[in-house]
Design an enzyme around this catalytic site. Sequence first.
Site, PDB file in Angstrom:
ATOM      1  N   LYS A 156       0.844  -1.191   0.000  1.00  0.00           N
ATOM      2  CA  LYS A 156       0.000   0.000   0.000  1.00  0.00           C
ATOM      3  C   LYS A 156       0.887   1.251   0.000  1.00  0.00           C
ATOM      4  O   LYS A 156       1.781   1.396   0.841  1.00  0.00           O
ATOM      5  CB  LYS A 156      -0.902   0.020   1.240  1.00  0.00           C
ATOM      6  CG  LYS A 156      -1.938  -1.091   1.271  1.00  0.00           C
ATOM      7  CD  LYS A 156      -3.038  -0.863   0.262  1.00  0.00           C
ATOM      8  CE  LYS A 156      -4.138  -1.908   0.400  1.00  0.00           C
ATOM      9  NZ  LYS A 156      -5.228  -1.680  -0.567  1.00  0.00           N
ATOM     10  N   LYS A 257     -13.130  -6.866  -7.629  1.00  0.00           N
ATOM     11  CA  LYS A 257     -13.573  -7.438  -6.364  1.00  0.00           C
ATOM     12  C   LYS A 257     -14.968  -8.020  -6.607  1.00  0.00           C
ATOM     13  O   LYS A 257     -15.933  -7.271  -6.803  1.00  0.00           O
ATOM     14  CB  LYS A 257     -13.625  -6.368  -5.280  1.00  0.00           C
ATOM     15  CG  LYS A 257     -12.257  -5.835  -4.867  1.00  0.00           C
ATOM     16  CD  LYS A 257     -12.390  -4.783  -3.778  1.00  0.00           C
ATOM     17  CE  LYS A 257     -11.015  -4.371  -3.274  1.00  0.00           C
ATOM     18  NZ  LYS A 257     -10.253  -3.604  -4.300  1.00  0.00           N
TER      19      LYS A 257
END
Length: 351
Positions: A156, A257
């Site tokens: 991240k 997703k």
Amino acid sequence: MKLEQVVLRPYALPLKQPWRAAHATLGERRGVLIGLFSQGLAGWGDCAPLPSFSGAQDRADTFAALERAAQSLRGAALDEGLAGLAAIDNAQARWAVETALRDLSARRDGLPLHRALGAAAASQVAVNAAAGPLDESCASRVAAARQNGFDIVKIKVGLADADEEARRLRALASETAIRFRLDANRAWSEAEARRFLDAVADLPIDGVEEPLAQPTLENLRRLQERCPFALAIDESLFELGPEKIFAARATRRLVLKPARIGGLAATLRLARQAAAAGMEVVITSVVDSAIGVAAAAQLAAALDPARAHGLATGPWLARDVAPPLPLRNGALVLPDGPGLGLVPSGEFAEF
């Protein structure tokens, strides 16, 4: 095949350490399992509202939609449940219900779920390691991933100054031979993104997800044209519009997703449209339970089991609803059994 029993099992799974992204920090994963029972078989699905996109009201709405769907399934036939999926207007609830229905159907037919979806048999799905934020401890997590056989590690970014993160990444690259998959979660202005991407352009980067705080097809295309690696669209998918994205080819990759897409069939359809437009497709999750990860892994196996998908988040959970799929040499090992190949255990299996 009549559904004899429908159950809902809420859960709250603590993380071993916080999961940080540009716009959210996750300390636990909350959701509801749905179980469908018939003829001695059970199908399972996982409804876990995505924390990056859902406020308290959205989560309440999602769980309410799941409860309504569960009520409508009680006493219904399996085929009726599948035919009625379109009536579930909440994407995340629909994903959970469809997973449970197709898990039950595949168990009835004696097929692993990816085979029931029409794919060739697969024994594993390649995945990237999940190393969390680019902080002081990231180097040790990356080294552990390399030792465990991973070729790609996801980090991240967008949590600190872009120039500082570029320096940290360069230092990290000098310490270990591994490829980096970066996710900025829409943290940067175009100028910040350009500085960061230019500064790391020579590093072994597999791709960068959602670099721009205010993405458009035009500014994403400008960035992609100057990058030697893939940029990816994830949470901006519906904001920008799938059809427009496929036509513009502003990035080389699409990250999906399944819970946000609204189910197995919908994700398969969208992934195949993206592939036909020349885009790479990666299936990913957000520290989902073992049931949710297993469903996404079966879906990834039906699409492209050799591409590294973002599903190796199980080690971040302090406990889980079921024994997670084994991780071996950078891949999730798929169960030999039918359906998802796993069921809830412990308190989550008590009905």
